[in-house]
Design an enzyme around this catalytic site. Structure first.
Site, PDB file in Angstrom:
ATOM      1  N   TYR A   1      11.032   8.976   1.813  1.00  0.00           N
ATOM      2  CA  TYR A   1      11.075   7.936   0.779  1.00  0.00           C
ATOM      3  C   TYR A   1      11.857   8.315  -0.470  1.00  0.00           C
ATOM      4  O   TYR A   1      12.046   7.484  -1.350  1.00  0.00           O
ATOM      5  CB  TYR A   1       9.645   7.547   0.383  1.00  0.00           C
ATOM      6  CG  TYR A   1       8.859   6.986   1.543  1.00  0.00           C
ATOM      7  CD1 TYR A   1       9.144   5.724   2.048  1.00  0.00           C
ATOM      8  CD2 TYR A   1       7.858   7.722   2.151  1.00  0.00           C
ATOM      9  CE1 TYR A   1       8.445   5.210   3.129  1.00  0.00           C
ATOM     10  CE2 TYR A   1       7.143   7.216   3.231  1.00  0.00           C
ATOM     11  CZ  TYR A   1       7.447   5.967   3.715  1.00  0.00           C
ATOM     12  OH  TYR A   1       6.757   5.459   4.792  1.00  0.00           O
TER      13      TYR A   1
ATOM     14  N   ARG B   1       4.941  11.211  -2.096  1.00  0.00           N
ATOM     15  CA  ARG B   1       4.620  10.958  -0.681  1.00  0.00           C
ATOM     16  C   ARG B   1       5.882  11.089   0.168  1.00  0.00           C
ATOM     17  O   ARG B   1       6.831  10.333   0.007  1.00  0.00           O
ATOM     18  CB  ARG B   1       4.055   9.551  -0.511  1.00  0.00           C
ATOM     19  CG  ARG B   1       3.795   9.187   0.928  1.00  0.00           C
ATOM     20  CD  ARG B   1       3.354   7.733   1.062  1.00  0.00           C
ATOM     21  NE  ARG B   1       3.216   7.395   2.472  1.00  0.00           N
ATOM     22  CZ  ARG B   1       3.541   6.233   2.983  1.00  0.00           C
ATOM     23  NH1 ARG B   1       4.008   5.273   2.213  1.00  0.00           N
ATOM     24  NH2 ARG B   1       3.396   6.005   4.270  1.00  0.00           N
TER      25      ARG B   1
ATOM     26  N   ALA C   1       2.940  -0.757   4.922  1.00  0.00           N
ATOM     27  CA  ALA C   1       2.393  -0.813   6.283  1.00  0.00           C
ATOM     28  C   ALA C   1       1.916  -2.210   6.674  1.00  0.00           C
ATOM     29  O   ALA C   1       1.841  -2.511   7.873  1.00  0.00           O
ATOM     30  CB  ALA C   1       1.252   0.190   6.436  1.00  0.00           C
TER      31      ALA C   1
ATOM     32  N   HIS D   1       3.749  -4.383   9.374  1.00  0.00           N
ATOM     33  CA  HIS D   1       3.569  -4.229  10.811  1.00  0.00           C
ATOM     34  C   HIS D   1       2.210  -4.722  11.311  1.00  0.00           C
ATOM     35  O   HIS D   1       1.955  -4.684  12.517  1.00  0.00           O
ATOM     36  CB  HIS D   1       3.736  -2.754  11.186  1.00  0.00           C
ATOM     37  CG  HIS D   1       4.837  -2.095  10.429  1.00  0.00           C
ATOM     38  ND1 HIS D   1       6.170  -2.408  10.613  1.00  0.00           N
ATOM     39  CD2 HIS D   1       4.809  -1.166   9.446  1.00  0.00           C
ATOM     40  CE1 HIS D   1       6.905  -1.682   9.785  1.00  0.00           C
ATOM     41  NE2 HIS D   1       6.102  -0.931   9.065  1.00  0.00           N
TER      42      HIS D   1
ATOM     43  N   PRO E   1       0.802  -1.228   0.000  1.00  0.00           N
ATOM     44  CA  PRO E   1       0.000   0.000   0.000  1.00  0.00           C
ATOM     45  C   PRO E   1       0.834   1.277   0.000  1.00  0.00           C
ATOM     46  O   PRO E   1       1.862   1.363   0.661  1.00  0.00           O
ATOM     47  CB  PRO E   1      -0.834  -0.113   1.279  1.00  0.00           C
ATOM     48  CG  PRO E   1      -0.096  -1.067   2.146  1.00  0.00           C
ATOM     49  CD  PRO E   1       0.597  -2.016   1.221  1.00  0.00           C
ATOM     50  N   ASN E   2       0.349   2.213  -0.766  1.00  0.00           N
ATOM     51  CA  ASN E   2       0.859   3.576  -0.875  1.00  0.00           C
ATOM     52  C   ASN E   2       2.182   3.703  -1.620  1.00  0.00           C
ATOM     53  O   ASN E   2       2.663   4.814  -1.822  1.00  0.00           O
ATOM     54  CB  ASN E   2       0.956   4.243   0.501  1.00  0.00           C
ATOM     55  CG  ASN E   2      -0.387   4.318   1.177  1.00  0.00           C
ATOM     56  OD1 ASN E   2      -1.365   4.747   0.572  1.00  0.00           O
ATOM     57  ND2 ASN E   2      -0.460   3.863   2.414  1.00  0.00           N
TER      58      ASN E   2
ATOM     59  N   ASN F   1       8.153  -5.323  -0.799  1.00  0.00           N
ATOM     60  CA  ASN F   1       8.046  -4.179   0.103  1.00  0.00           C
ATOM     61  C   ASN F   1       6.580  -4.161   0.522  1.00  0.00           C
ATOM     62  O   ASN F   1       5.732  -3.649  -0.206  1.00  0.00           O
ATOM     63  CB  ASN F   1       8.441  -2.876  -0.584  1.00  0.00           C
ATOM     64  CG  ASN F   1       8.402  -1.691   0.359  1.00  0.00           C
ATOM     65  OD1 ASN F   1       7.739  -1.733   1.392  1.00  0.00           O
ATOM     66  ND2 ASN F   1       9.087  -0.623  -0.019  1.00  0.00           N
TER      67      ASN F   1
ATOM     68  N   ARG G   1       6.626   0.907  13.772  1.00  0.00           N
ATOM     69  CA  ARG G   1       7.271   0.377  12.564  1.00  0.00           C
ATOM     70  C   ARG G   1       8.426  -0.577  12.878  1.00  0.00           C
ATOM     71  O   ARG G   1       9.020  -1.157  11.973  1.00  0.00           O
ATOM     72  CB  ARG G   1       7.783   1.517  11.686  1.00  0.00           C
ATOM     73  CG  ARG G   1       6.686   2.392  11.134  1.00  0.00           C
ATOM     74  CD  ARG G   1       7.247   3.415  10.154  1.00  0.00           C
ATOM     75  NE  ARG G   1       6.302   4.470   9.882  1.00  0.00           N
ATOM     76  CZ  ARG G   1       5.312   4.405   8.990  1.00  0.00           C
ATOM     77  NH1 ARG G   1       5.163   3.317   8.252  1.00  0.00           N
ATOM     78  NH2 ARG G   1       4.498   5.419   8.816  1.00  0.00           N
TER      79      ARG G   1
ATOM     80  N   ARG H   1      12.428   4.981  12.839  1.00  0.00           N
ATOM     81  CA  ARG H   1      11.164   5.714  12.720  1.00  0.00           C
ATOM     82  C   ARG H   1      10.260   5.429  13.916  1.00  0.00           C
ATOM     83  O   ARG H   1      10.724   5.018  14.965  1.00  0.00           O
ATOM     84  CB  ARG H   1      10.507   5.357  11.382  1.00  0.00           C
ATOM     85  CG  ARG H   1      11.395   5.802  10.201  1.00  0.00           C
ATOM     86  CD  ARG H   1      10.769   5.565   8.873  1.00  0.00           C
ATOM     87  NE  ARG H   1       9.539   6.348   8.753  1.00  0.00           N
ATOM     88  CZ  ARG H   1       8.587   6.091   7.861  1.00  0.00           C
ATOM     89  NH1 ARG H   1       8.714   5.095   7.023  1.00  0.00           N
ATOM     90  NH2 ARG H   1       7.507   6.842   7.805  1.00  0.00           N
TER      91      ARG H   1
ATOM     92  N   HIS I   1      12.608  -2.409   2.544  1.00  0.00           N
ATOM     93  CA  HIS I   1      11.992  -1.144   2.945  1.00  0.00           C
ATOM     94  C   HIS I   1      12.912  -0.014   2.522  1.00  0.00           C
ATOM     95  O   HIS I   1      14.128  -0.079   2.750  1.00  0.00           O
ATOM     96  CB  HIS I   1      11.748  -1.097   4.458  1.00  0.00           C
ATOM     97  CG  HIS I   1      10.791  -2.140   4.904  1.00  0.00           C
ATOM     98  ND1 HIS I   1       9.429  -2.011   4.725  1.00  0.00           N
ATOM     99  CD2 HIS I   1      10.990  -3.344   5.476  1.00  0.00           C
ATOM    100  CE1 HIS I   1       8.840  -3.106   5.179  1.00  0.00           C
ATOM    101  NE2 HIS I   1       9.762  -3.927   5.634  1.00  0.00           N
ATOM    102  N   LEU I   2      12.332   1.009   1.906  1.00  0.00           N
ATOM    103  CA  LEU I   2      13.111   2.152   1.442  1.00  0.00           C
ATOM    104  C   LEU I   2      13.739   2.915   2.606  1.00  0.00           C
ATOM    105  O   LEU I   2      14.899   3.309   2.545  1.00  0.00           O
ATOM    106  CB  LEU I   2      12.218   3.091   0.623  1.00  0.00           C
ATOM    107  CG  LEU I   2      11.692   2.503  -0.681  1.00  0.00           C
ATOM    108  CD1 LEU I   2      10.527   3.319  -1.203  1.00  0.00           C
ATOM    109  CD2 LEU I   2      12.806   2.436  -1.716  1.00  0.00           C
ATOM    110  N   SER I   3      12.951   3.136   3.649  1.00  0.00           N
ATOM    111  CA  SER I   3      13.442   3.881   4.811  1.00  0.00           C
ATOM    112  C   SER I   3      13.939   2.908   5.874  1.00  0.00           C
ATOM    113  O   SER I   3      13.628   1.716   5.840  1.00  0.00           O
ATOM    114  CB  SER I   3      12.325   4.756   5.389  1.00  0.00           C
ATOM    115  OG  SER I   3      11.316   3.953   5.968  1.00  0.00           O
TER     116      SER I   3
ATOM    117  N   GLU J   1      12.586  -9.251   2.065  1.00  0.00           N
ATOM    118  CA  GLU J   1      11.786  -8.099   2.494  1.00  0.00           C
ATOM    119  C   GLU J   1      12.627  -6.831   2.316  1.00  0.00           C
ATOM    120  O   GLU J   1      13.790  -6.793   2.734  1.00  0.00           O
ATOM    121  CB  GLU J   1      11.413  -8.288   3.966  1.00  0.00           C
ATOM    122  CG  GLU J   1      10.647  -7.143   4.575  1.00  0.00           C
ATOM    123  CD  GLU J   1      10.397  -7.329   6.073  1.00  0.00           C
ATOM    124  OE1 GLU J   1       9.864  -6.395   6.689  1.00  0.00           O
ATOM    125  OE2 GLU J   1      10.750  -8.401   6.629  1.00  0.00           O
TER     126      GLU J   1
ATOM    127  N   ASP K   1       1.536 -15.693   7.295  1.00  0.00           N
ATOM    128  CA  ASP K   1       1.071 -17.065   7.081  1.00  0.00           C
ATOM    129  C   ASP K   1       1.189 -17.494   5.620  1.00  0.00           C
ATOM    130  O   ASP K   1       1.523 -18.643   5.333  1.00  0.00           O
ATOM    131  CB  ASP K   1      -0.369 -17.228   7.557  1.00  0.00           C
ATOM    132  CG  ASP K   1      -0.495 -17.198   9.077  1.00  0.00           C
ATOM    133  OD1 ASP K   1       0.538 -17.260   9.782  1.00  0.00           O
ATOM    134  OD2 ASP K   1      -1.649 -17.100   9.554  1.00  0.00           O
TER     135      ASP K   1
END
Length: 146
Positions: free
Chosen positions: A24, A19, A78, A81, A11-12, A75, A112, A108, A101-103, A99, A88
């Site tokens: 990001y 954003r 959200a 978390h 998402p996002n 990625n 997170r 943070r 993540h950009l940040s 996995e 599963d």
């Protein structure tokens, strides 16, 4: 023979470039995809790059990767978390998965800091911006070569 890899974005991530660029960066998801395609070609990977804002769609795509015997770079945004269902699906299919993540999620907000994905991932890359996707492709290529 090309090895299949799905690069899945949650998402996002469709809002990359606009954003919170201070968090990001300025690269768009299309920019990330272009870099991933170039890297995948160099690694001899067949790349399928996707984005959704819907948890169930991500789960369906992980099931698909399991059926195809494909590797996954994800990625989860959200959902990292919050989604036990994503955990599963990864565990149930046994897909090799990195996995990303950009940040740096650990620098943070406290919420997170926990990932439901990390315990079932083959590896985790955080905080390196779009370069993290390219490193994840290197890692998944090595895993698929075994």
């Amino acid at each position: 023979m090309a090895r299949d890899v799905l690069v899945l974005n949650g998402p996002n991530l469709n809002l990359l470039g606009t954003r919170e660029p201070g968090v990001y960066g300025a690269a768009t998801l299309a920019d990330v995809e272009a870099s991933c395609r170039q890297k995948a070609d160099a690694l001899g990977l067949s790349l399928d790059f996707r984005q959704t804002n819907h948890e169930g769609v991500l789960i369906d795509w992980i099931h698909e990767a399991g059926r195809r015997g494909a590797g996954v770079v994800i990625n989860p945004g959200a959902y990292t978390h919050t989604s036990i269902a994503l955990h599963d699906a990864i565990k149930g299919t046994g897909v090799p998965l990195i996995e990303v993540h950009l940040s740096n999620v650990h620098a943070r907000e406290t919420f997170r800091h926990h990932s439901y994905v990390s315990p079932v991932a083959s590896g985790v890359i955080v905080g390196l911006g779009p370069q993290g996707y390219l490193l994840a492709l290197d890692a998944i290529a090595a895993i698929l070569s075994k």
